[in-house]
Design an enzyme around this catalytic site. Structure first.
Site, mmCIF file in Angstrom:
data_model
loop_
_atom_site.group_PDB
_atom_site.id
_atom_site.type_symbol
_atom_site.label_atom_id
_atom_site.label_comp_id
_atom_site.label_asym_id
_atom_site.label_seq_id
_atom_site.Cartn_x
_atom_site.Cartn_y
_atom_site.Cartn_z
ATOM 1 N N ASP A 447 0.963 -1.268 0.160
ATOM 2 C CA ASP A 447 0.051 -0.104 -0.066
ATOM 3 C C ASP A 447 0.908 1.247 -0.149
ATOM 4 O OD1 ASP A 447 -2.651 1.161 0.225
ATOM 5 O OD2 ASP A 447 -1.810 2.177 2.059
ATOM 6 N N GLU A 449 0.937 5.617 0.516
ATOM 7 C CA GLU A 449 0.437 6.969 1.130
ATOM 8 C C GLU A 449 0.870 8.159 0.026
ATOM 9 O OE1 GLU A 449 -2.085 6.829 2.779
ATOM 10 O OE2 GLU A 449 -2.045 4.887 3.633
ATOM 11 N N HIS A 582 -5.176 3.490 7.090
ATOM 12 C CA HIS A 582 -4.530 4.654 6.434
ATOM 13 C C HIS A 582 -3.080 4.871 6.642
ATOM 14 C CE1 HIS A 582 -8.231 5.577 4.165
ATOM 15 N NE2 HIS A 582 -9.000 5.918 5.419
ATOM 16 N N ASP A 587 -2.198 -0.892 6.346
ATOM 17 C CA ASP A 587 -3.336 -1.165 4.977
ATOM 18 C C ASP A 587 -2.656 -2.521 4.437
ATOM 19 O OD1 ASP A 587 -4.960 0.779 5.982
ATOM 20 O OD2 ASP A 587 -4.770 1.952 4.248
#
Length: 627
Positions: A447, A449, A582, A587
């Site tokens: 994942d 960000e 998040h 995640d």
């Protein structure tokens, strides 16, 4: 015949029901109509033969109507049961779907269950054969590995039966060594039990008239032995070394006095003697004591002696050790000392072992309720080899053993990470990725960000990933990195992931972390939730590693009627804790756990290979979304 009686019973029951209904109707109609009731009764008496004939005719007609229907159900049901029994012996048998529609539906259900059972049995059999083949390969690899070791290696079960050995062990122990044979006939059982308590130490033993050095390692299901032939004298006993060092100290002192006070004409000779004494001291310092003498803490020594006495002499001694003596370190042949004590206490029924610290010694007292017995020669020899002494004092037998205070080591920062057992199934070469089974692949759930939602303008600020081997999440194999974007992060993005530029200043640049991240992904199939978004950012920095397994698409495939396919909703549905939402690694871990629970459901739907699952996802409208 039984079916005829069952049919007649059912017919009689039907007639009784019809008669009861007619009688009840007449009773209700003729209430308060006494005149009409008398007239009907007179009429019935007058027409009794005709009424009986009509009743008989009604029974025949009813029987004729019910007979084929009733017996047909019975026959079809019985036939279905008999045909279904065949499935137990022959799962490939097909049921004849005859009779009423309900029984045909039941037959189809039974047939389907039989087919699923046969498929499961085949799958189980295939798994069993695969496991057997893997075990054989692992055993062959292990056998080939230990065959080339210079030491003898023997693996045995808890009963001492040999399960594996190498040629060197056969050479050392002889033909008496064999699969399924007991080690206790080849080696001293007491020494084996004692060596297992000190797995880091080597002990001197004999087999076939040869001196061997033995090291025993306890295993979860038995023991492992490492054997090596003793090469000449491995060392001197502690007492001999102690006496040698004492004599050498006197020689050095004498050489120093001679070098200082000798007349000038003999002073060169005295200096030569002094140099020789120093060189000899260095040689003696390099000598090591016999390997059968182990360094052991006083508290561990008492526990070992108590266990030996209970095993070999049947005595359960009491133990008392003062606090100062607990951390004294002794070099002593623990096995010989235990055997000597066991031989000394053969006739004893009660004894107390008491340990106290003296300057440079451990005073080990054996207290008896009667006068202390004479020490056995084995005990005297073990104490003398350790450089100690023993004597009797009334009800006490006292052993004085040289000891030093154990060095204090700094406490480790924490337990080391648990070692992961290497899975030899990873050495198998899989089929082409398209036909690879879902449970046979290495995946990386990841994942990202970002500073925003536009792959062209925004950039990555956090990466997280974890490996999966099939449906097993390898939580010890994770990757996590924070990245300095070199510019402020919009407030709307910070509200989602909680990262600000102030938090990321000083972190590595994206180009610095990408090589490690690329290496972590290499050789695996990528897994992500709404992965098209993440892949758009990765392609921008040169990472394009198809195929991608998207848990968002799989959720639409498995649960088309579910209105909410968000990651946290799926996690709640599968019972996965929603932690670290998040954050990149949080995640990624959640995605991994969700995908691991999706694999069995995909297999139930017929998607057993990676290609089948991906082709099904491609047909979903959501798969056409571009970033």
């Amino acid at each position: 015949m039984r079916e005829v009686f069952r049919f007649l019973g059912a017919l009689l029951l039907g007639l009784l029901l019809v008669g009861g209904v007619v009688g009840l109707a007449l009773f209700l109609l003729l209430q308060d109509q006494e005149a009409l009731a008398r007239e009907l009764l007179e009429l019935a008496r007058a027409k009794a033969p005709l009424l009986l004939f009509v009743a008989f005719l009604f029974a025949l007609v009813l029987g004729a109507l019910l007979h084929p229907l009733f017996l047909g159900y019975l026959a079809a049901t019985r036939a279905l049961g008999q045909e279904a029994e065949i499935l137990l012996a022959n799962p490939s048998h097909r049921l004849p779907l005859k009779g009423p529609l309900e029984l045909q539906a039941l037959g189809r259900l039974v047939q389907r269950l039989a087919e699923e059972k046969a498929a499961l049995e085949k799958e189980v059999e295939a798994r069993v054969q695969e496991a057997k083949a893997l075990v054989e390969r692992e055993r062959a690899i292990l056998s080939a590995l230990i065959a080339h070791l210079p030491q003898g290696v023997v693996l045995a079960n808890p009963r001492g039966q040999v399960v594996l050995y190498n040629p060197k062990a056969q050479e050392l122990l002889g033909e008496g060594l064999g699969i399924g044979k007991s080690l206790f006939g080849l080696l001293d059982p007491g020494l084996l039990a004692h060596a297992l308590r000190l797995p880091k130490e080597r002990f001197l033993t004999q087999a076939r008239g040869k001196n061997l050095l033995l090291q025993a390692v306890p295993l979860s299901e038995g023991m492992g032995l490492i054997l090596e032939a003793q090469k000449g004298e491995e060392g001197l006993d502690e007492a001999t070394l102690h006496r040698l060092k004492d004599k050498l100290a006197g020689l050095k002192a004498l050489a120093e006095i001679l070098a200082q006070e000798a007349p000038p004409e003999v002073r060169p000779l005295a200096e030569k003697a002094q140099e020789a004494a120093q060189e000899l001291a260095q040689l003696v310092q390099a000598l090591k004591p016999s390997p059968q003498a182990a360094e052991v803490l006083a508290q561990d020594l008492l526990a070992l002696l108590a266990e030996t006495l209970e095993r070999e002499a049947g005595v359960q001694p009491g133990l008392a050790l003062e606090e100062e003596a607990r951390w004294l370190l002794l070099r002593v042949d623990t096995y010989a000392l235990g055997r000597g004590l066991a031989a000394t206490l053969k006739e004893a029924e009660e004894v107390l072992l008491e340990g106290r610290a003296l300057e440079g010694f451990l005073r080990l007292s054996l207290l008896f309720p009667h006068p202390a017995p004479d020490p056995h020669p084995l005990l005297k020899e073990a104490v003398e080899k350790a450089g100690g002494s023993l004597w009797r004092e009334g009800h006490r037998l006292i052993l004085l053993l040289p000891a030093v205070k154990a060095p204090s080591l700094p406490a480790p920062p924490g337990p080391p990470p648990r070692a992961e057992v290497f899975d030899l199934s990873l050495l198998q070469v899989s089929e082409a990725l398209e036909e690879a089974p879902l449970e046979g692949l290495l995946y990386t759930a990841f994942d990202l960000e970002t500073t925003g939602l536009d792959p062209r303008e925004d950039t990555i600020i956090a990466l997280g990933a974890v490996h999966l081997l099939g449906s097993r999440v390898l939580r010890h194999e994770v990757y996590e990195a924070l990245v300095d974007p070199g510019r402020p992060i919009p407030k709307t993005s910070t509200e989602v992931h909680g990262l600000t530029w102030e938090m990321l200043k000083g972190k590595p640049k994206l180009e610095e972390v990408l090589p490690a991240f690329r290496a972590f992904l290499e050789g695996s199939v990528l897994v992500a939730h709404n992965g098209a978004f993440d892949m758009a950012f990765l392609r921008k920095v040169g990472i394009d590693q198809p195929p991608l397994v998207d848990t968002l698409l799989l959720a639409h495939l498995l649960f088309p009627d579910l209105k909410d396919h968000r990651l946290e909703r799926l996690a709640e549905r599968f019972g996965v804790p929603v932690l670290g939402r998040h954050t990149a690694l949080g995640d990624a871990l959640m995605t991994a756990e969700v995908y691991a629970r999706m694999i069995p459901l995909l297999k139930e739907r017929g998607f057993r290979t990676l290609g089948q699952a991906l082709r099904a996802c491609e047909r979903l409208p959501l798969a056409r979304l571009k970033y």
